[in-house]
Each structure stands twice: as structure tokens, then as C-alpha cells.
Design an enzyme around this catalytic site. Structure first.
Site, PDB file in Angstrom:
ATOM      1  N   LYS A  56       0.838  -1.204   0.000  1.00  0.00           N
ATOM      2  CA  LYS A  56       0.000   0.000   0.000  1.00  0.00           C
ATOM      3  C   LYS A  56       0.877   1.260   0.000  1.00  0.00           C
ATOM      4  CE  LYS A  56      -3.737  -2.485   2.269  1.00  0.00           C
ATOM      5  NZ  LYS A  56      -4.537  -2.775   3.452  1.00  0.00           N
ATOM      6  N   GLN A 100      -4.818  -1.413   9.713  1.00  0.00           N
ATOM      7  CA  GLN A 100      -4.617  -2.726   9.108  1.00  0.00           C
ATOM      8  C   GLN A 100      -5.135  -3.824  10.021  1.00  0.00           C
ATOM      9  OE1 GLN A 100      -3.554  -3.176   5.970  1.00  0.00           O
ATOM     10  NE2 GLN A 100      -3.719  -5.385   6.095  1.00  0.00           N
ATOM     11  N   ASP A 123     -11.005   2.752   4.006  1.00  0.00           N
ATOM     12  CA  ASP A 123     -11.235   1.306   3.924  1.00  0.00           C
ATOM     13  C   ASP A 123     -12.727   0.988   3.826  1.00  0.00           C
ATOM     14  OD1 ASP A 123      -9.352  -0.683   3.674  1.00  0.00           O
ATOM     15  OD2 ASP A 123      -8.774  -0.663   5.784  1.00  0.00           O
TER      16      ASP A 123
END
Ligand code: GUN
Length: 295
Positions: A56, A100, A123
Site C-alpha cells: 500500500k 490494518q 477502507d
């Protein structure tokens, strides 16, 4: 049954197109308060998370997004992780926040995700982002399901078709893939079924589907012989085998000659998830800075 060549849906190439658009949009931010910025929070030493976050950060650097990693030890307390997310939430220079997953087991995931403001929820995991999807309102969509939609749009457009009226089967009901995936397919006018670990006859469900999205997290769960001839198959799973090689939730070899198209593992959904995160970050920056969001 007529055998057909099974097309590989090239997630890397389609992701590269999305990343190129992001790069162009980032260049437009020059002189307008700096480039879009993404903060990634990683807790502990999960090896897969480390690899994903590296991917990422690398993609962000390539397209011109300013990305930072905020790493905490595996022993970090709930208060410490919450303080990190709160500080990023309050920082006006941060456009997107990603925590994460998975978090170490002693941490309360819901409470931590709940601290990500909706306008920075790149997200799309937050309750408000998911609620907007249910309600059919604009919002940031979860990266993996949104990326899968891009892959499906490409695969159907190449056949001069759309998802409208197609029978779509989603295997898996997680908050981050299965549920938002089903809602996105529904919004595209597919007829959607969700199967999961308690479903009575998975093979029969697969056999009825024009589109199969496998997100169960079980290696080679879906057998090629179960597929309807001509099905389009998206494999969200990624598993490392004992010999070090990667495989997905679908037994791709046995799908050869039956499926019309299938995503490879690796090189299918993975690159699209990352590209969609970049698109969401640019979109968050555009929205937060009060301009139209047409990324
Ligand atoms: N863990 C596995 N996939 C994802 C993802 O898409 N986002 C986050 N934050 N964590 C993950």
C-alpha cells in the site's frame, strides 16, 4: 458441454489503469494544500499485514499520495492504539486513515475502527460507510469489494454485457468483503445469493450462478466441476501453501474450460484492492477539500 477457453482477468493491468488515473488526479493537487495523504496504522508483527502495508505504501508513493505508517508494538494497549487513531483523526493534514487488520487479539477492533471519521474512512469499514452502502447513499466503499466490481465491469464489458439480471453468488459474509460485496452486486442489479460456512449445498448454489465471488478464506473450497459453464469467477482468497506457492479459494485448474473468465491468484483481486484504496484516498481528499468527487 462445449469446452471454452477460460480467460484470465488481469487484475494487475486493470489496477494499473486505476493507478494512472489516481496519479493524474494527485498531480492536480499541486499548490492546492499538498497531495492527498494516507495514514496507515499497523499493530504488531503479523507477517502478511507487513507485506500488505508495504504494498500500500509503495503504491501510494508511485501515484503521489503522501503516505505514513504508524506502527505500534504487539503489546500496545487499547488506550495507546486509540490515542494514535484519535491523533490522526484530529490532524487536518490527514485525508485517509486505514487500520490494518487483523489487530492483536487483546484489542477491541470495533472500538478502534469506530474512531476513524467517516470522511477519512478510506477502507469503508466504518458503520456509517457501511450504512451509506445499505441506504444507497454516496460514500467510501470497502476496497476489496469495490475493486471486484471494477474487475467484473471489465469482464462483462469485454463481452458486451453487464451485471444486470445476472445470478451472482457471494461465498462469505464478512464485514469487510462478503456483506459489502453482496450490496454492491445488488446495486448493479444482479440477483444476489450469499452462501457461507453453514450453507446446506454449496455446490448446488455455485452451479446456479453466472458470477461467483469466492471470499470464504478456505483454500480450494470451490471446485471447477461445480461451476455453470460460462460463469465468471472472482477469487478473493489468498493462501500460502506448504511449498511456498500461493492459491485462492477456487481450484483454478479444474475450472479451466468451464468458467468463461477467472481471476488468477496472485495478480487478480490483490492489486485491485490496493488500487481502490488509492482511488478512495484521492476521493476522500477531493471531498474533504470541498471539490466534486469524480475520481
Ligand atoms: N486485512 C486484510 N485485508 C485488509 C484490508 O483491505 N484492509 C485492512 N485495513 N486490513 C486488511
Amino acid at each position: 458441454m462445449t469446452q471454452q477457453q477460460t480467460e484470465r482477468i488481469d487484475g494487475k493491468a486493470i489496477a494499473a489503469e486505476v493507478l494512472e488515473i489516481c496519479r493524474q488526479r494527485c498531480a492536480e493537487f499541486k499548490g492546492r494544500g499538498g497531495p492527498p495523504s494516507l495514514a496507515v496504522v499497523r499493530v504488531g508483527e503479523d507477517p502478511a499485514s507487513r507485506v500488505y502495508v508495504r504494498g500500500k505504501l509503495r503504491a501510494a508513493a508511485k501515484v503521489g499520495i503522501q503516505a505514513s505508517e504508524h506502527h505500534l508494538e504487539a503489546t500496545a494497549t487499547q488506550q495507546e492504539v486509540e490515542a494514535t487513531v484519535r491523533a490522526l483523526a484530529a490532524d487536518d493534514a490527514v485525508d485517509g486513515i486505514l487500520v490494518q487488520l487483523p489487530l492483536p487479539r487483546h484489542l477491541h477492533e470495533g472500538a478502534i475502527l469506530g474512531l476513524v471519521p467517516t470522511d477519512k474512512d478510506v477502507d469503508g469499514f466504518g458503520v456509517e460507510s457501511l450504512g451509506a452502502l445499505v441506504a444507497g447513499l454516496p460514500g467510501l466503499r470497502a476496497c476489496t469489494p469495490a475493486g471486484v466490481m471494477t474487475l467484473l465491469d471489465h469482464a462483462f464489458a469485454a463481452r458486451g454485457e453487464t451485471l444486470r439480471g445476472k445470478r451472482a453468488l457471494v461465498i462469505g459474509r464478512s464485514r469487510i468483503v462478503g456483506k459489502p460485496m453482496a450490496l454492491l452486486l445488488l446495486a448493479a442489479d444482479a440477483t444476489v445469493t450469499i452462501a457461507h460456512s453453514k450453507s446446506a449445498d454449496l455446490a448446488a448454489e455455485v452451479g446456479r450462478a453466472d458470477v461467483v465471488v469466492a471470499a470464504a478464506g478456505v483454500p480450494h473450497l470451490v471446485r471447477g466441476e461445480w461451476l455453470a459453464p460460462g460463469a465468471v469467477v472472482i477469487d478473493v482468497g489468498i493462501h500460502r501453501r506448504d511449498d511456498g506457492s500461493l492459491c485462492g479459494d477456487v481450484d483454478t485448474d479444474s475450472a479451466e474450460g468451464i468458467a468463461a473468465a477467472i481471476t488468477p491468484v496472485p495478480g487478480g483481486v490483490g492489486p485491485m484492492t490496493i488500487a481502490t484504496l488509492m482511488r478512495n484516498t484521492v476521493e476522500a481528499a477531493v471531498r474533504r477539500r470541498g471539490e466534486s468527487a469524480d475520481v
